[in-house]
Design an enzyme around this catalytic site. Structure first.
Site, PDB file in Angstrom:
ATOM      1  N   ARG A  51      27.016 -56.484  -3.517  1.00 11.95           N
ATOM      2  CA  ARG A  51      26.578 -57.616  -2.685  1.00 11.95           C
ATOM      3  C   ARG A  51      26.585 -57.302  -1.195  1.00 11.95           C
ATOM      4  O   ARG A  51      25.837 -57.895  -0.434  1.00 11.95           O
ATOM      5  CB  ARG A  51      27.472 -58.810  -2.970  1.00 11.95           C
ATOM      6  CG  ARG A  51      26.836 -59.728  -3.998  1.00 11.95           C
ATOM      7  CD  ARG A  51      27.613 -60.979  -4.136  1.00 11.95           C
ATOM      8  NE  ARG A  51      29.057 -60.665  -4.232  1.00 11.95           N
ATOM      9  CZ  ARG A  51      29.969 -61.555  -4.558  1.00 11.95           C
ATOM     10  NH1 ARG A  51      29.626 -62.782  -4.811  1.00 11.95           N
ATOM     11  NH2 ARG A  51      31.244 -61.221  -4.631  1.00 11.95           N
ATOM     12  N   LYS A 147      36.583 -51.298 -19.571  1.00 14.65           N
ATOM     13  CA  LYS A 147      37.526 -52.281 -20.069  1.00 14.65           C
ATOM     14  C   LYS A 147      37.984 -53.164 -18.909  1.00 14.65           C
ATOM     15  O   LYS A 147      37.851 -52.711 -17.774  1.00 14.65           O
ATOM     16  CB  LYS A 147      38.703 -51.591 -20.749  1.00 14.65           C
ATOM     17  CG  LYS A 147      39.661 -50.874 -19.776  1.00 14.65           C
ATOM     18  CD  LYS A 147      40.856 -50.353 -20.477  1.00 14.65           C
ATOM     19  CE  LYS A 147      42.052 -51.236 -20.364  1.00 14.65           C
ATOM     20  NZ  LYS A 147      42.751 -51.195 -19.068  1.00 14.65           N
ATOM     21  N   HIS A 177      39.172 -44.597 -20.699  1.00  7.82           N
ATOM     22  CA  HIS A 177      39.282 -43.315 -19.989  1.00  7.82           C
ATOM     23  C   HIS A 177      40.313 -42.380 -20.625  1.00  7.82           C
ATOM     24  O   HIS A 177      40.285 -41.184 -20.393  1.00  7.82           O
ATOM     25  CB  HIS A 177      39.546 -43.528 -18.494  1.00  7.82           C
ATOM     26  CG  HIS A 177      40.961 -43.846 -18.129  1.00  7.82           C
ATOM     27  ND1 HIS A 177      41.477 -45.104 -18.212  1.00  7.82           N
ATOM     28  CD2 HIS A 177      41.974 -43.064 -17.676  1.00  7.82           C
ATOM     29  CE1 HIS A 177      42.743 -45.090 -17.817  1.00  7.82           C
ATOM     30  NE2 HIS A 177      43.076 -43.858 -17.482  1.00  7.82           N
ATOM     31  N   LYS A 181      40.607 -37.756 -21.330  1.00  9.22           N
ATOM     32  CA  LYS A 181      41.663 -36.842 -20.873  1.00  9.22           C
ATOM     33  C   LYS A 181      41.673 -35.581 -21.721  1.00  9.22           C
ATOM     34  O   LYS A 181      41.556 -35.646 -22.947  1.00  9.22           O
ATOM     35  CB  LYS A 181      43.032 -37.540 -20.961  1.00  9.22           C
ATOM     36  CG  LYS A 181      43.214 -38.639 -19.930  1.00  9.22           C
ATOM     37  CD  LYS A 181      44.599 -39.246 -20.027  1.00  9.22           C
ATOM     38  CE  LYS A 181      44.705 -40.485 -19.170  1.00  9.22           C
ATOM     39  NZ  LYS A 181      45.219 -40.250 -17.837  1.00  9.22           N
ATOM     40  N   GLU A 215      54.808 -45.540 -17.292  1.00  6.68           N
ATOM     41  CA  GLU A 215      54.336 -45.454 -15.902  1.00  6.68           C
ATOM     42  C   GLU A 215      55.458 -45.871 -14.954  1.00  6.68           C
ATOM     43  O   GLU A 215      56.286 -46.720 -15.324  1.00  6.68           O
ATOM     44  CB  GLU A 215      53.160 -46.404 -15.683  1.00  6.68           C
ATOM     45  CG  GLU A 215      51.947 -46.123 -16.538  1.00  6.68           C
ATOM     46  CD  GLU A 215      50.810 -47.056 -16.163  1.00  6.68           C
ATOM     47  OE1 GLU A 215      49.986 -46.652 -15.341  1.00  6.68           O
ATOM     48  OE2 GLU A 215      50.769 -48.188 -16.672  1.00  6.68           O
ATOM     49  N   ASP A 234      46.244 -54.776 -21.743  1.00  8.95           N
ATOM     50  CA  ASP A 234      45.870 -53.773 -20.745  1.00  8.95           C
ATOM     51  C   ASP A 234      45.983 -52.347 -21.299  1.00  8.95           C
ATOM     52  O   ASP A 234      45.176 -51.484 -20.944  1.00  8.95           O
ATOM     53  CB  ASP A 234      46.778 -53.928 -19.513  1.00  8.95           C
ATOM     54  CG  ASP A 234      46.384 -52.998 -18.377  1.00  8.95           C
ATOM     55  OD1 ASP A 234      45.197 -53.015 -18.003  1.00  8.95           O
ATOM     56  OD2 ASP A 234      47.245 -52.253 -17.868  1.00  8.95           O
ATOM     57  N   HIS A 239      44.202 -48.072 -24.991  1.00 12.13           N
ATOM     58  CA  HIS A 239      44.630 -46.678 -24.842  1.00 12.13           C
ATOM     59  C   HIS A 239      45.576 -46.232 -25.970  1.00 12.13           C
ATOM     60  O   HIS A 239      45.377 -45.186 -26.588  1.00 12.13           O
ATOM     61  CB  HIS A 239      45.333 -46.470 -23.499  1.00 12.13           C
ATOM     62  CG  HIS A 239      44.503 -46.844 -22.307  1.00 12.13           C
ATOM     63  ND1 HIS A 239      43.138 -46.708 -22.287  1.00 12.13           N
ATOM     64  CD2 HIS A 239      44.836 -47.339 -21.093  1.00 12.13           C
ATOM     65  CE1 HIS A 239      42.679 -47.116 -21.100  1.00 12.13           C
ATOM     66  NE2 HIS A 239      43.685 -47.496 -20.368  1.00 12.13           N
ATOM     67  N   LYS A 330      55.273 -50.559 -17.447  1.00  9.59           N
ATOM     68  CA  LYS A 330      55.218 -50.225 -16.018  1.00  9.59           C
ATOM     69  C   LYS A 330      56.625 -50.255 -15.445  1.00  9.59           C
ATOM     70  O   LYS A 330      57.522 -50.848 -16.031  1.00  9.59           O
ATOM     71  CB  LYS A 330      54.333 -51.234 -15.282  1.00  9.59           C
ATOM     72  CG  LYS A 330      52.885 -51.192 -15.776  1.00  9.59           C
ATOM     73  CD  LYS A 330      51.934 -51.672 -14.722  1.00  9.59           C
ATOM     74  CE  LYS A 330      50.498 -51.638 -15.210  1.00  9.59           C
ATOM     75  NZ  LYS A 330      49.909 -50.298 -15.167  1.00  9.59           N
TER      76      LYS A 330
HETATM   77  C1  BG6 Z   1      44.351 -48.554 -17.001  1.00  7.20           C
HETATM   78  C2  BG6 Z   1      45.249 -49.751 -16.925  1.00  7.20           C
HETATM   79  O1  BG6 Z   1      43.404 -48.708 -18.018  1.00  7.20           O
HETATM   80  O2  BG6 Z   1      45.143 -47.390 -17.258  1.00  7.20           O
HETATM   81  C3  BG6 Z   1      46.299 -49.566 -15.853  1.00  7.20           C
HETATM   82  O3  BG6 Z   1      44.471 -50.908 -16.643  1.00  7.20           O
HETATM   83  C4  BG6 Z   1      47.060 -48.281 -16.083  1.00  7.20           C
HETATM   84  O4  BG6 Z   1      47.192 -50.677 -15.820  1.00  7.20           O
HETATM   85  C5  BG6 Z   1      46.107 -47.108 -16.251  1.00  7.20           C
HETATM   86  O5  BG6 Z   1      47.909 -48.070 -14.956  1.00  7.20           O
HETATM   87  C6  BG6 Z   1      46.860 -45.859 -16.658  1.00  7.20           C
HETATM   88  O6  BG6 Z   1      45.981 -44.783 -16.626  1.00  7.20           O
HETATM   89  P1  BG6 Z   1      46.496 -43.287 -16.348  1.00  7.20           P
HETATM   90  O7  BG6 Z   1      45.278 -42.451 -16.483  1.00  7.20           O
HETATM   91  O8  BG6 Z   1      47.090 -43.289 -14.973  1.00  7.20           O
HETATM   92  O9  BG6 Z   1      47.537 -43.007 -17.399  1.00  7.20           O
END
Ligand code: BG6
Length: 482
Positions: A51, A147, A177, A181, A215, A234, A239, A330
């Site tokens: 935008r 996502k 994603h 990896k 994390e 999330d 994942h 987290k």
């Molecule tokens: C994302 C989540 O998909 O993956 C995040 O929304 C998370 O909350 C992240 O921190 C972790 O990805 P990576 O590649 O850092 O392990």
């Protein structure tokens, strides 16, 4: 070890949400790195669309610092040459502004068109409709969606319906994603490239499998989104579910999109429902210079989990009776993602009770310090009888493959796969829906019971009850490395 760059055809990649955080941190730096690796053929372009009322020059000025911060770019010819392949259109996803300009920009260029929806799912329908309305797509065009793909089964189905109205499934690239990896793909290489493991890969020899994605970061600036999502939506639904699929699936006939995705789907569909007492939810509290979850999300009564651990089962021939323990959170004590396959004890010990109990453990370290460790039982050196100890056969990929081993980041690989038209590492509609079908009753159960997550100190291993989840089965989590 020299890397091999497989050429791709020329392309135009249009990034809707081109000024957003994901574009700045991941998409643009990933493309820059592929450009530097020689994988962005001359006439290809990246077209930012958002935008903000930018000219293409303004946008290049916006992109330049992002590439330096997140793409290791240095001032110089490569950076400027890459920026010259970038254009920008001011666009209104819900209106008519910019669409004709985008059409003019794309017209007459005979190359692959990919449209990256780096925007909230609320705009998918508007974008899809306009892409068709303005005749910007042909059967070879593709779209990439991020996502969260919905927040439950119903919303995911609705999104799939919207996208399928305008695109064939073969044109839709749903990104997780984690699948991009390097080590996650290594899960398949280790399992299906070695004769050593596969014969033992079943309930007869494996006691249990644990998957941890820990994390240290908190929810950062994403409090509003995360407070509605929580760790289940999330991380677990996507994942960890994907990791579970790759570790548990049957060997696909080929490393080819539908063969792999068919097998992953069977795993998700084989998941039994999870008993409430097999789930632990946690929420981090303040400590060591950081604020607690409720302050981070600005909701003093938040019941959203920043940690989840659960035990689940797959109702199929290979895995009946082997529990899978999954945890993610987290503000834990380390950034440490690993899968550990714990083999059963030897059926009979010839060394007598003093030798103790020993078993093999295969740990696949996903990040950081990617590698594989196999704990093997040997005799403790020295005198004093036959005492056994476990020692690791340790292989760090960085050491084994040498400094030149080139592992493109997840987004680099996935964006190039989009251009190549390879959907193996992307999620299919039925896979996403099956994952929600398993997740939904768990979340609905919490809502119905008014479940409140257990508080845990920041930078620990999560709530004590997560340890008990394992201990009451006579098992232990592998430690999280700080
Ligand atoms: C994302 C989540 O998909 O993956 C995040 O929304 C998370 O909350 C992240 O921190 C972790 O990805 P990576 O590649 O850092 O392990």
């Amino acid at each position: 070890m020299a890397s091999r760059v497989i050429p791709v055809e020329a392309f135009d990649l249009v990034v809707f949400g081109g000024t957003g955080d994901l574009a700045r941190r991941k998409i643009l730096p990933a493309l820059f790195k592929r450009y530097c690796a020689g994988q962005m053929p001359g006439p290809s372009r990246l077209i930012g669309a958002a935008r903000s009322e930018f000219t293409s020059d303004d946008y290049r000025d916006f992109v330049r610092p992002a590439l330096k911060e997140f793409g290791e770019a240095e001032e110089g010819t490569s950076l400027e040459a890459f920026l010259n392949q970038i254009e920008y259109v001011t666009i209104d996803a819900r209106g008519s502004t910019g669409w004709q300009e985008l059409s003019t920009l794309l017209e007459g260029h005979d190359r692959i068109r990919a449209f990256y929806f780096s925007v909230g799912p609320g705009l998918f329908k508007d974008l899809a409709e306009r892409l068709h309305g303005y005749r910007l797509v042909d059967p070879a065009s593709r779209i990439v969606v991020e996502k969260p793909f919905g927040r439950d089964l119903e919303t995911a189905r609705a999104l799939n319906k919207v996208l399928c109205r305008h695109f064939a499934e073969g044109q839709i690239y749903r990104i997780d994603h984690y699948l991009g990896k390097e080590t996650v793909q290594n899960l398949m290489a280790v399992r299906f490239g070695n004769m050593l493991f596969e014969p033992l890969w079943n309930a007869q020899y494996i006691d249990h499998i644990q998957i941890t994605v820990a994390e240290t970061v908190g929810v950062g600036g994403r409090g509003a989104y995360y407070n509605k999502a929580g760790a289940m939506r999330d991380m677990m639904q996507n994942h960890l579910m994907q990791l579970l699929c790759l570790i548990a699936m049957e060997p696909p006939a080929q490393f080819e999109p539908d063969s792999v995705r068919d097998e992953k789907l069977k795993v998700i569909r084989a998941l039994s429902s999870v008993e409430p007492h097999h789930i632990v939810r946690g929420q981090y509290t303040q400590g060591d210079g950081v604020q607690g979850f409720r302050e981070d999300v600005d909701d003093p009564r938040s019941k959203t989990e920043s940690f989840i651990a659960l035990k689940c089962h797959l109702s199929n021939w290979r895995w009946a009776s082997t529990p899978f323990y999954l945890r993610t959170g987290k503000r834990l004590k380390g950034r440490d993602s690993q899968i550990t396959v714990v083999f059963k004890d030897a059926p009979h010990s010839i060394f007598g009770p003093d030798a103790g109990r020993h078993n093999n453990e295969l740990t696949i370290q996903l990040q950081p310090n990617e590698g594989i460790t196999l704990d093997v039982t040997i005799k403790e050196p020295g005198q004093g009888g036959m005492r056994l100890i476990d020692v690791p056969l340790d292989m760090s990929f960085a050491e084994a493959l040498g400094p030149d081993a080139d592992a493109p980041g997840a987004y680099e690989r996935l964006i190039m796969d989009v251009i190549r038209g390879n959907q193996t590492l992307f999620m299919r509609d039925d896979e996403v829906e099956a994952a929600w079908a398993w997740t939904d009753p768990i979340i609905k159960g919490w809502e119905a019971r008014g479940d409140v997550p257990k508080p845990y100190d920041s930078f620990t291993s999560g709530p004590d009850t997560a340890q008990q989840l394992m201990r009451r089965d006579g098992r232990e989590w592998r430690g999280i490395d700080p």
